[in-house]
Design a protein around this motif. Sequence first.
Motif, PDB file in Angstrom:
ATOM      1  N   SER A 106       1.188  -1.828  -0.184  1.00  0.00           N
ATOM      2  CA  SER A 106       0.362  -0.050   0.076  1.00  0.00           C
ATOM      3  C   SER A 106       0.915   1.152   0.331  1.00  0.00           C
ATOM      4  N   GLU A 107       2.033   1.376   0.674  1.00  0.00           N
ATOM      5  CA  GLU A 107       2.821   2.617   0.736  1.00  0.00           C
ATOM      6  C   GLU A 107       4.169   2.774  -0.747  1.00  0.00           C
ATOM      7  N   GLN A 108       3.986   1.512  -1.222  1.00  0.00           N
ATOM      8  CA  GLN A 108       4.434   1.841  -2.973  1.00  0.00           C
ATOM      9  C   GLN A 108       3.068   2.527  -3.529  1.00  0.00           C
ATOM     10  N   ILE A 109       2.197   1.985  -3.626  1.00  0.00           N
ATOM     11  CA  ILE A 109       1.061   2.252  -4.293  1.00  0.00           C
ATOM     12  C   ILE A 109       0.657   3.235  -4.462  1.00  0.00           C
ATOM     13  N   ASP A 110       0.872   3.853  -2.778  1.00  0.00           N
ATOM     14  CA  ASP A 110       0.173   5.286  -2.883  1.00  0.00           C
ATOM     15  C   ASP A 110       1.446   6.475  -3.083  1.00  0.00           C
ATOM     16  N   LYS A 111       2.338   5.956  -3.072  1.00  0.00           N
ATOM     17  CA  LYS A 111       3.192   6.370  -3.704  1.00  0.00           C
ATOM     18  C   LYS A 111       3.533   7.099  -5.286  1.00  0.00           C
ATOM     19  N   LEU A 112       3.565   5.685  -5.918  1.00  0.00           N
ATOM     20  CA  LEU A 112       3.213   5.812  -6.983  1.00  0.00           C
ATOM     21  C   LEU A 112       1.632   6.263  -7.560  1.00  0.00           C
ATOM     22  N   GLN A 113       0.778   6.756  -7.074  1.00  0.00           N
ATOM     23  CA  GLN A 113      -0.185   7.207  -7.168  1.00  0.00           C
ATOM     24  C   GLN A 113      -0.919   9.064  -7.187  1.00  0.00           C
ATOM     25  N   GLN A 114       0.856   9.317  -5.963  1.00  0.00           N
ATOM     26  CA  GLN A 114       1.113  11.003  -5.711  1.00  0.00           C
ATOM     27  C   GLN A 114       1.800  11.117  -7.403  1.00  0.00           C
ATOM     28  N   GLN A 115       2.892  10.100  -7.301  1.00  0.00           N
ATOM     29  CA  GLN A 115       3.797  10.538  -8.592  1.00  0.00           C
ATOM     30  C   GLN A 115       2.796  10.775 -10.084  1.00  0.00           C
ATOM     31  N   ALA A 116       1.938  10.236 -10.610  1.00  0.00           N
ATOM     32  CA  ALA A 116       0.690  10.242 -11.265  1.00  0.00           C
ATOM     33  C   ALA A 116       0.090  11.255 -10.932  1.00  0.00           C
ATOM     34  N   GLU A 117      -0.603  11.739 -10.404  1.00  0.00           N
ATOM     35  CA  GLU A 117      -1.542  12.538  -9.702  1.00  0.00           C
ATOM     36  C   GLU A 117      -0.802  14.259 -10.364  1.00  0.00           C
ATOM     37  N   ASP A 118       0.742  14.335  -9.449  1.00  0.00           N
ATOM     38  CA  ASP A 118       0.979  15.572  -9.799  1.00  0.00           C
ATOM     39  C   ASP A 118       1.691  15.805 -11.333  1.00  0.00           C
ATOM     40  N   ARG A 119       2.019  14.637 -12.328  1.00  0.00           N
ATOM     41  CA  ARG A 119       2.446  14.503 -13.430  1.00  0.00           C
ATOM     42  C   ARG A 119       0.761  14.978 -14.006  1.00  0.00           C
ATOM     43  N   MET A 120       0.292  14.256 -13.900  1.00  0.00           N
ATOM     44  CA  MET A 120      -1.107  15.310 -14.320  1.00  0.00           C
ATOM     45  C   MET A 120      -1.445  16.917 -13.734  1.00  0.00           C
ATOM     46  N   GLY A 121      -1.220  17.238 -12.503  1.00  0.00           N
ATOM     47  CA  GLY A 121      -1.848  17.824 -12.072  1.00  0.00           C
ATOM     48  C   GLY A 121      -2.639  19.009 -11.258  1.00  0.00           C
ATOM     49  N   ILE A 122      -2.681  17.352 -10.656  1.00  0.00           N
ATOM     50  CA  ILE A 122      -3.939  17.157  -9.200  1.00  0.00           C
ATOM     51  C   ILE A 122      -3.097  17.318  -8.137  1.00  0.00           C
ATOM     52  N   ASP A 123      -2.964  18.123  -7.470  1.00  0.00           N
ATOM     53  CA  ASP A 123      -2.642  18.607  -6.606  1.00  0.00           C
ATOM     54  C   ASP A 123      -3.780  18.211  -5.332  1.00  0.00           C
ATOM     55  N   ASP A 124      -3.790  17.314  -4.333  1.00  0.00           N
ATOM     56  CA  ASP A 124      -5.353  16.964  -3.949  1.00  0.00           C
ATOM     57  C   ASP A 124      -4.439  16.434  -2.587  1.00  0.00           C
ATOM     58  N   ASP A 125      -3.694  16.091  -2.074  1.00  0.00           N
ATOM     59  CA  ASP A 125      -3.568  15.552  -1.294  1.00  0.00           C
ATOM     60  C   ASP A 125      -3.297  16.282   0.389  1.00  0.00           C
ATOM     61  N   PRO A 126      -3.893  15.368   0.773  1.00  0.00           N
ATOM     62  CA  PRO A 126      -4.500  16.287   2.344  1.00  0.00           C
ATOM     63  C   PRO A 126      -2.889  16.247   3.389  1.00  0.00           C
ATOM     64  N   ASN A 127      -2.353  14.981   2.889  1.00  0.00           N
ATOM     65  CA  ASN A 127      -1.319  15.399   3.362  1.00  0.00           C
ATOM     66  C   ASN A 127       0.680  15.733   3.194  1.00  0.00           C
ATOM     67  N   LYS A 128      -0.183  16.628   2.645  1.00  0.00           N
ATOM     68  CA  LYS A 128       1.355  17.692   2.003  1.00  0.00           C
ATOM     69  C   LYS A 128       1.306  18.270   2.672  1.00  0.00           C
TER      70      LYS A 128
END
Length: 59
Positions: free
Chosen positions: A37-59
Amino acid sequence: MGIFDRFKDQEKAKAKAKEMSDKAEQQANERTGGKHSEQIDKLQQQAEDRMGIDDDPNK
């Protein structure tokens, strides 16, 4: 189509991309039994960053 309509369309597209990203993360976690789950979450965040989606409440 006015400029504000374009912004609405972009926001709709980002919302749909976020929804699809979340669903993909959920399915990957289910298939791996949550072991990665940690690796999947990290990968998801990287993909969203590349798509311009900055919606992570943990940042």
